[in-house]
Motif scaffolding. Structure first.
Motif, PDB file in Angstrom:
ATOM      1  N   PRO A  89      14.304  42.263  35.100  1.00  0.00           N
ATOM      2  CA  PRO A  89      15.002  42.757  33.912  1.00  0.00           C
ATOM      3  C   PRO A  89      16.196  43.678  34.185  1.00  0.00           C
ATOM      4  O   PRO A  89      16.242  44.415  35.170  1.00  0.00           O
ATOM      5  N   VAL A  90      17.130  43.629  33.247  1.00  0.00           N
ATOM      6  CA  VAL A  90      18.295  44.527  33.192  1.00  0.00           C
ATOM      7  C   VAL A  90      17.968  45.693  32.272  1.00  0.00           C
ATOM      8  O   VAL A  90      17.398  45.504  31.198  1.00  0.00           O
ATOM      9  N   ARG A  91      18.343  46.916  32.685  1.00  0.00           N
ATOM     10  CA  ARG A  91      18.032  48.103  31.887  1.00  0.00           C
ATOM     11  C   ARG A  91      19.269  48.871  31.423  1.00  0.00           C
ATOM     12  O   ARG A  91      19.159  49.713  30.531  1.00  0.00           O
ATOM     13  N   THR A  92      20.427  48.629  32.009  1.00  0.00           N
ATOM     14  CA  THR A  92      21.616  49.371  31.619  1.00  0.00           C
ATOM     15  C   THR A  92      22.852  48.519  31.848  1.00  0.00           C
ATOM     16  O   THR A  92      22.883  47.693  32.767  1.00  0.00           O
ATOM     17  N   LEU A  93      23.869  48.721  31.001  1.00  0.00           N
ATOM     18  CA  LEU A  93      25.121  47.974  31.077  1.00  0.00           C
ATOM     19  C   LEU A  93      26.302  48.904  30.834  1.00  0.00           C
ATOM     20  O   LEU A  93      26.193  49.875  30.081  1.00  0.00           O
ATOM     21  N   ALA A  94      27.426  48.590  31.459  1.00  0.00           N
ATOM     22  CA  ALA A  94      28.688  49.283  31.177  1.00  0.00           C
ATOM     23  C   ALA A  94      29.811  48.308  31.475  1.00  0.00           C
ATOM     24  O   ALA A  94      29.715  47.498  32.405  1.00  0.00           O
ATOM     25  N   ILE A  95      30.888  48.384  30.714  1.00  0.00           N
ATOM     26  CA  ILE A  95      32.003  47.461  30.904  1.00  0.00           C
ATOM     27  C   ILE A  95      33.300  48.229  31.029  1.00  0.00           C
ATOM     28  O   ILE A  95      33.496  49.263  30.372  1.00  0.00           O
ATOM     29  N   HIS A  96      34.171  47.751  31.926  1.00  0.00           N
ATOM     30  CA  HIS A  96      35.515  48.309  32.059  1.00  0.00           C
ATOM     31  C   HIS A  96      36.460  47.159  32.358  1.00  0.00           C
ATOM     32  O   HIS A  96      36.293  46.440  33.344  1.00  0.00           O
ATOM     33  N   ASP A  97      37.467  46.997  31.485  1.00  0.00           N
ATOM     34  CA  ASP A  97      38.381  45.864  31.594  1.00  0.00           C
ATOM     35  C   ASP A  97      37.578  44.564  31.701  1.00  0.00           C
ATOM     36  O   ASP A  97      36.800  44.256  30.817  1.00  0.00           O
ATOM     37  N   ASP A  98      37.721  43.818  32.792  1.00  0.00           N
ATOM     38  CA  ASP A  98      37.032  42.529  32.899  1.00  0.00           C
ATOM     39  C   ASP A  98      35.825  42.588  33.819  1.00  0.00           C
ATOM     40  O   ASP A  98      35.344  41.557  34.307  1.00  0.00           O
ATOM     41  N   THR A  99      35.299  43.797  34.050  1.00  0.00           N
ATOM     42  CA  THR A  99      34.122  43.942  34.904  1.00  0.00           C
ATOM     43  C   THR A  99      32.948  44.456  34.095  1.00  0.00           C
ATOM     44  O   THR A  99      33.055  45.474  33.404  1.00  0.00           O
ATOM     45  N   LEU A 100      31.826  43.749  34.184  1.00  0.00           N
ATOM     46  CA  LEU A 100      30.583  44.154  33.537  1.00  0.00           C
ATOM     47  C   LEU A 100      29.620  44.618  34.626  1.00  0.00           C
ATOM     48  O   LEU A 100      29.250  43.851  35.512  1.00  0.00           O
ATOM     49  N   TYR A 101      29.223  45.889  34.555  1.00  0.00           N
ATOM     50  CA  TYR A 101      28.266  46.456  35.505  1.00  0.00           C
ATOM     51  C   TYR A 101      26.872  46.422  34.884  1.00  0.00           C
ATOM     52  O   TYR A 101      26.705  46.679  33.687  1.00  0.00           O
ATOM     53  N   ALA A 102      25.877  46.114  35.710  1.00  0.00           N
ATOM     54  CA  ALA A 102      24.498  46.054  35.235  1.00  0.00           C
ATOM     55  C   ALA A 102      23.587  46.774  36.219  1.00  0.00           C
ATOM     56  O   ALA A 102      23.817  46.766  37.433  1.00  0.00           O
ATOM     57  N   GLY A 103      22.552  47.394  35.681  1.00  0.00           N
ATOM     58  CA  GLY A 103      21.535  48.019  36.512  1.00  0.00           C
ATOM     59  C   GLY A 103      20.159  47.684  35.967  1.00  0.00           C
ATOM     60  O   GLY A 103      20.010  47.342  34.793  1.00  0.00           O
ATOM     61  N   PHE A 120      29.719  41.878  37.407  1.00  0.00           N
ATOM     62  CA  PHE A 120      30.044  40.504  37.055  1.00  0.00           C
ATOM     63  C   PHE A 120      31.422  40.437  36.412  1.00  0.00           C
ATOM     64  O   PHE A 120      31.877  41.411  35.781  1.00  0.00           O
ATOM     65  N   ASP A 121      32.074  39.290  36.559  1.00  0.00           N
ATOM     66  CA  ASP A 121      33.269  39.008  35.769  1.00  0.00           C
ATOM     67  C   ASP A 121      32.823  38.825  34.325  1.00  0.00           C
ATOM     68  O   ASP A 121      31.987  37.973  34.029  1.00  0.00           O
ATOM     69  N   SER A 122      33.358  39.648  33.414  1.00  0.00           N
ATOM     70  CA  SER A 122      32.857  39.636  32.037  1.00  0.00           C
ATOM     71  C   SER A 122      33.254  38.382  31.272  1.00  0.00           C
ATOM     72  O   SER A 122      32.712  38.127  30.196  1.00  0.00           O
ATOM     73  N   SER A 123      34.178  37.588  31.811  1.00  0.00           N
ATOM     74  CA  SER A 123      34.562  36.337  31.152  1.00  0.00           C
ATOM     75  C   SER A 123      33.742  35.156  31.647  1.00  0.00           C
ATOM     76  O   SER A 123      33.272  34.330  30.858  1.00  0.00           O
ATOM     77  N   THR A 124      33.547  35.095  32.964  1.00  0.00           N
ATOM     78  CA  THR A 124      32.911  33.915  33.551  1.00  0.00           C
ATOM     79  C   THR A 124      31.448  34.114  33.917  1.00  0.00           C
ATOM     80  O   THR A 124      30.710  33.142  34.075  1.00  0.00           O
ATOM     81  N   GLY A 125      31.039  35.384  34.118  1.00  0.00           N
ATOM     82  CA  GLY A 125      29.692  35.652  34.597  1.00  0.00           C
ATOM     83  C   GLY A 125      29.568  35.597  36.103  1.00  0.00           C
ATOM     84  O   GLY A 125      28.470  35.801  36.651  1.00  0.00           O
ATOM     85  N   ASP A 126      30.679  35.324  36.801  1.00  0.00           N
ATOM     86  CA  ASP A 126      30.624  35.247  38.264  1.00  0.00           C
ATOM     87  C   ASP A 126      30.229  36.601  38.852  1.00  0.00           C
ATOM     88  O   ASP A 126      30.699  37.656  38.411  1.00  0.00           O
ATOM     89  N   LEU A 127      29.371  36.564  39.870  1.00  0.00           N
ATOM     90  CA  LEU A 127      28.977  37.776  40.576  1.00  0.00           C
ATOM     91  C   LEU A 127      30.155  38.274  41.403  1.00  0.00           C
ATOM     92  O   LEU A 127      30.794  37.513  42.131  1.00  0.00           O
ATOM     93  N   LEU A 128      30.453  39.572  41.309  1.00  0.00           N
ATOM     94  CA  LEU A 128      31.557  40.170  42.046  1.00  0.00           C
ATOM     95  C   LEU A 128      31.058  40.781  43.355  1.00  0.00           C
ATOM     96  O   LEU A 128      29.874  41.084  43.504  1.00  0.00           O
ATOM     97  N   PRO A 129      31.974  40.996  44.321  1.00  0.00           N
ATOM     98  CA  PRO A 129      31.571  41.531  45.629  1.00  0.00           C
ATOM     99  C   PRO A 129      31.336  43.044  45.620  1.00  0.00           C
ATOM    100  O   PRO A 129      31.401  43.677  46.680  1.00  0.00           O
ATOM    101  N   TRP A 130      31.045  43.601  44.496  1.00  0.00           N
ATOM    102  CA  TRP A 130      30.709  45.026  44.353  1.00  0.00           C
ATOM    103  C   TRP A 130      29.245  45.215  44.728  1.00  0.00           C
ATOM    104  O   TRP A 130      28.369  44.581  44.156  1.00  0.00           O
ATOM    105  N   VAL A 131      28.976  46.076  45.719  1.00  0.00           N
ATOM    106  CA  VAL A 131      27.608  46.275  46.189  1.00  0.00           C
ATOM    107  C   VAL A 131      27.298  47.763  46.193  1.00  0.00           C
ATOM    108  O   VAL A 131      27.925  48.543  46.917  1.00  0.00           O
ATOM    109  N   ALA A 132      26.335  48.162  45.362  1.00  0.00           N
ATOM    110  CA  ALA A 132      25.838  49.539  45.315  1.00  0.00           C
ATOM    111  C   ALA A 132      24.314  49.456  45.317  1.00  0.00           C
ATOM    112  O   ALA A 132      23.663  49.700  44.305  1.00  0.00           O
ATOM    113  N   ASP A 133      23.763  49.079  46.451  1.00  0.00           N
ATOM    114  CA  ASP A 133      22.333  48.809  46.545  1.00  0.00           C
ATOM    115  C   ASP A 133      21.522  50.102  46.546  1.00  0.00           C
ATOM    116  O   ASP A 133      21.794  51.021  47.335  1.00  0.00           O
ATOM    117  N   ALA A 134      20.523  50.169  45.683  1.00  0.00           N
ATOM    118  CA  ALA A 134      19.618  51.318  45.599  1.00  0.00           C
ATOM    119  C   ALA A 134      18.202  50.857  45.909  1.00  0.00           C
ATOM    120  O   ALA A 134      17.881  49.669  45.809  1.00  0.00           O
TER     121      ALA A 134
END
Length: 299
Positions: A89-103, A120-134
């Motif tokens: 499950p996803v518990r949190t979301l934030a968007i800036h320009d064309d990037t959708l962040y999820a946690g 994710f790309d907020s238009s296509t849903g493609d996974l972006l190379p942003w990595v903040a692993d916890a």
């Protein structure tokens, strides 16, 4: 349907913004797991009036979409936005320009490792190379106004392999660590439940369990990434919103002895100066909720 008549909904209610009445558009949420009910944990507005929804579900409005979806409440439809399979499950979301962040609770997106945070790309849903692993669940995300910094919060003790308990700030494009906050910035028995991003700072909502916890709110500067202030109220904070210089919060604060009131009645909504943290005389009444004792969960 007559005005005021109840409307059956499942995990997601869509209301008229002017009247508060249930809208004619309702999109039922379902989960294909016997004995479990669907849950919506996060909602954030997207481009052109659409809304992104995150949680624990397998379909919305009869359309198969798991854990993260985009809906249009005007056309009452699920948008074609799709991501690779998010495994939990996803518990949190934030968007800036064309990037959708999820946690959330997830650890993979499709075949890629993304431990509790992903972009994710907020238009296509493609996974972006942003990595903040916890190492544990993500519960809050805030993006700086310029999009260069992302504050993340949750239950974790490490981010990208570095010690940082419950909160960290990472790069908005790569996810690399910009600032970590190892203990004792927050005690080990407190976690971050929500992050609100303001124009020059972001605000943490904390919940602790046991003795010597931190349950209050922290303001951190976007420019320096240093603490601006913190209060010491006890009574787990679930969410904050800042508006016109006032920070509103949802909690069950019962002891703000250093700032205002001694241990006693539970206060479920508070307002304080976003500049100084001084508590204000705003006191809507509520209750503990249904079977939880935590009070309100969101604002």
């Amino acid at each position: 349907r007559s005005k005021g008549a109840p409307v059956a909904v499942s995990a997601l209610a869509i209301l008229d913004a002017e009247t508060g009445e249930p809208d004619d558009c309702q999109l039922p949420v379902a989960l294909d797991a016997p004995g479990l009910s669907p849950i919506v944990r996060a909602v954030t507005s997207g481009p052109d009036g659409t809304v992104f929804v995150g949680g624990d579900f397998s379909s919305i409005g009869g359309v198969a979409v798991r854990h993260l979806a985009e809906i249009d409440v005007v056309t009452c439809s699920v948008e074609p936005f799709r991501t690779a399979d998010i495994n939990r499950p996803v518990r949190t979301l934030a968007i800036h320009d064309d990037t959708l962040y999820a946690g959330g609770e997830f650890e993979t997106v499709g075949t890629q490792t993304r431990r509790h945070f992903a972009a994710f790309d907020s238009s296509t849903g493609d996974l972006l190379p942003w990595v903040a692993d916890a190492d544990e669940t993500g519960r809050g995300i805030g993006v700086s106004p310029d999009g260069r910094k992302v504050a993340i919060g949750g239950d974790f003790d490490t981010v990208n392999g570095a010690r940082s308990h419950a909160v960290a700030v990472v790069d908005g494009t790569s996810g690399r660590n910009l600032r970590t906050y190892p203990e004792p910035f927050l005690p080990s028995n407190s976690v971050i439940k929500h992050i609100w991003s303001g124009s020059d700072r972001f605000y943490l909502s904390a919940e602790g369990s046991g003795r010597r916890v931190f349950d209050g709110r922290v303001a951190i500067s976007w420019s320096s990434l240093d603490q601006v202030w913190r209060d010491t109220c006890l009574g787990a904070t679930q969410a904050t919103i800042e508006y016109a210089g006032t920070l509103y919060s949802a909690s069950h604060a019962h002891n703000c002895g250093d700032e205002a009131f001694q241990d006693g009645k539970r206060n479920f909504f508070l307002a304080q100066s976003a500049t100084t943290s001084t508590l204000l005389g705003w006191d809507p009444r509520a209750n503990d909720g249904i079977g939880e004792g935590n009070g309100p969960r969101a604002l």
